[in-house]
Design an enzyme around this catalytic site. Sequence first.
Site, PDB file in Angstrom:
ATOM      1  N   GLN A 163      34.281   1.985 -70.939  1.00  0.00           N
ATOM      2  CA  GLN A 163      34.054   3.241 -71.868  1.00  0.00           C
ATOM      3  C   GLN A 163      34.443   2.618 -73.306  1.00  0.00           C
ATOM      4  OE1 GLN A 163      33.092   6.365 -71.412  1.00  0.00           O
ATOM      5  NE2 GLN A 163      33.252   6.427 -69.128  1.00  0.00           N
ATOM      6  N   SER A 188      29.353  -1.760 -68.556  1.00  0.00           N
ATOM      7  CA  SER A 188      28.320  -1.035 -67.733  1.00  0.00           C
ATOM      8  C   SER A 188      27.418  -0.517 -68.873  1.00  0.00           C
ATOM      9  CB  SER A 188      28.935   0.245 -67.160  1.00  0.00           C
ATOM     10  OG  SER A 188      28.074   0.885 -66.506  1.00  0.00           O
ATOM     11  N   ASN A 236      38.571   7.158 -69.545  1.00  0.00           N
ATOM     12  CA  ASN A 236      37.210   7.810 -69.189  1.00  0.00           C
ATOM     13  C   ASN A 236      37.488   9.206 -69.720  1.00  0.00           C
ATOM     14  OD1 ASN A 236      38.538   6.745 -66.880  1.00  0.00           O
ATOM     15  ND2 ASN A 236      37.259   8.644 -65.983  1.00  0.00           N
ATOM     16  N   CYS A 251      32.520  12.533 -59.812  1.00  0.00           N
ATOM     17  CA  CYS A 251      32.515  11.980 -58.799  1.00  0.00           C
ATOM     18  C   CYS A 251      31.487  12.396 -57.720  1.00  0.00           C
ATOM     19  CB  CYS A 251      34.143  12.211 -57.998  1.00  0.00           C
ATOM     20  SG  CYS A 251      34.027  13.917 -57.107  1.00  0.00           S
ATOM     21  N   HIS A 275      24.820   1.948 -68.786  1.00  0.00           N
ATOM     22  CA  HIS A 275      24.840   3.210 -68.901  1.00  0.00           C
ATOM     23  C   HIS A 275      25.857   4.008 -69.999  1.00  0.00           C
ATOM     24  CE1 HIS A 275      26.760   5.515 -65.869  1.00  0.00           C
ATOM     25  NE2 HIS A 275      26.975   4.269 -65.441  1.00  0.00           N
ATOM     26  N   THR A 329      17.996 -10.981 -56.873  1.00  0.00           N
ATOM     27  CA  THR A 329      17.066 -11.002 -58.082  1.00  0.00           C
ATOM     28  C   THR A 329      17.528  -9.891 -58.884  1.00  0.00           C
ATOM     29  OG1 THR A 329      15.227 -11.593 -56.302  1.00  0.00           O
ATOM     30  CG2 THR A 329      14.732 -10.618 -58.635  1.00  0.00           C
ATOM     31  N   GLY A 354      29.460  -1.161 -63.720  1.00  0.00           N
ATOM     32  CA  GLY A 354      30.731  -1.131 -63.944  1.00  0.00           C
ATOM     33  C   GLY A 354      31.673  -1.169 -62.663  1.00  0.00           C
ATOM     34  N   THR A 355      31.263  -0.643 -61.778  1.00  0.00           N
ATOM     35  CA  THR A 355      31.791  -0.710 -60.416  1.00  0.00           C
ATOM     36  C   THR A 355      31.767  -1.655 -59.797  1.00  0.00           C
ATOM     37  OG1 THR A 355      31.323   1.958 -59.996  1.00  0.00           O
ATOM     38  CG2 THR A 355      32.015   0.577 -57.986  1.00  0.00           C
TER      39      THR A 355
HETATM   40  N1  PLP Z   1      35.090   2.228 -65.292  1.00  0.00           N
HETATM   41  C1  PLP Z   1      35.262   3.268 -65.941  1.00  0.00           C
HETATM   42  C2  PLP Z   1      36.510   3.700 -66.816  1.00  0.00           C
HETATM   43  C3  PLP Z   1      34.502   4.311 -65.873  1.00  0.00           C
HETATM   44  O1  PLP Z   1      34.459   5.483 -66.648  1.00  0.00           O
HETATM   45  C4  PLP Z   1      33.136   4.368 -64.958  1.00  0.00           C
HETATM   46  C5  PLP Z   1      32.293   5.334 -64.721  1.00  0.00           C
HETATM   47  O2  PLP Z   1      32.549   6.271 -64.978  1.00  0.00           O
HETATM   48  C6  PLP Z   1      33.238   3.091 -64.092  1.00  0.00           C
HETATM   49  C7  PLP Z   1      34.116   2.292 -64.380  1.00  0.00           C
HETATM   50  C8  PLP Z   1      32.204   2.724 -63.287  1.00  0.00           C
HETATM   51  O3  PLP Z   1      30.911   2.537 -64.016  1.00  0.00           O
HETATM   52  P1  PLP Z   1      29.444   2.469 -63.303  1.00  0.00           P
HETATM   53  O4  PLP Z   1      29.311   3.863 -63.186  1.00  0.00           O
HETATM   54  O5  PLP Z   1      28.531   1.518 -64.040  1.00  0.00           O
HETATM   55  O6  PLP Z   1      29.540   1.904 -61.909  1.00  0.00           O
END
Ligand code: PLP
Length: 366
Positions: free
Chosen positions: A168, A188, A140, A308, A190, A225, A69-70
């Site tokens: 989320q 994301s 989140n 964090c 996971h 890749t 997600g990041t």
């Molecule tokens: N955005 C939200 C709302 C999240 O809760 C999180 C992770 O907690 C992320 C982005 C980041 O996702 P990732 O852990 O897959 O990088």
Amino acid sequence: MTVYLDANASEPLRPAAFEAMARAAFLSGNPSSIHAEGQAARRVLEDARHVLAEAFGTEADGVIFTSGGTEANALALHAFRRQRMAMGATEHDAIRTPARRHAQVTALSVTPEGTLDIDALGAFLDSGDAALVCVMAANNETGVLHPIREIAARCRSAGAWLHVDAVQAAGRVPVTLDTLGADSLAISGHKFGGPKGAGALLTRAATVDPLIQGGGQERGRRGGTPPLPAIAGMAAALREALAEDGGQQRVWRDRIEAAAREVGARVAGADAPRLGQTSALVLDGVAAQTQLIALDLAGYAVSAGAACSSGKVAFSHVLDAMGYGVAAGHAIRVSLPWNVEESDVEGFIAAYRAMALRLGGAGRRA
Ligand code: PLP
């Protein structure tokens, strides 16, 4: 054994995801290679792409695989880095941190219930040159769902791009580009029971400004890749998550909240539309860290807002934006995973009660 109630940090891996990962891990080929082994790997990659495209309402080439997600959020923001943008005050750091590199960023206030203040959005859009708006689908920390359709309609008429961090929400509530009216979505794996290390940016527009360039993978939009096992696991997890309705979790979530209120806790965002498996419980006067340690000793893994990297308990900018003041440091998040059982919930309620009566205001009064 610890009972894991921290699904919003990461959901437990689903067995179906593990099986898909194991199958993909034994494919030797690189999806970019022409030979049969390469093509076998490519088929797995493209099958996963179709699962995501269908789930989130785009075409196969609207799916850009990322590491999570990041990265998906950072990729969305990157294309607008020299332009004016706005974001909700309760966004995750995956939006807040890259946003700091933008020329001009406006943080849009939220209501005391945690939903985006539509008047603040209107004022930003009316002020001209608004290129990008970022609002998360579900928060989140509180699970609060923002009114994305309404936000999308406003953005569309002002000509601003709407990027939705759906990390989320994906796999928990229906989210597609169409139903939300968003221009791009970040997800994301996971967070819905896939492995860590795979996510995606979903969009309909062909033009994305790449963050990572290299061998032209993902149509030149994300070099490198692709991590095939993680992507195959993400798709398998998504299929399973989408088949669940979360009704049982909601019943148990409500039971936890009712019990927490009895011992003096407040529930942040309680009156807003919310995810059915998240509770932000505020126990006035008791530091989040103290609560977490007490619950950990009792065998329950919960958290204080965002996980964090330093492992420290940070003051919640989310509850702060909702007007909780000093109590923004007194909240814990309980987020029920897909495989939670009733005995886990009952055990947690007993542990929370004991903790709150010992440390909290209700206990001090007793
Ligand atoms: N955005 C939200 C709302 C999240 O809760 C999180 C992770 O907690 C992320 C982005 C980041 O996702 P990732 O852990 O897959 O990088």
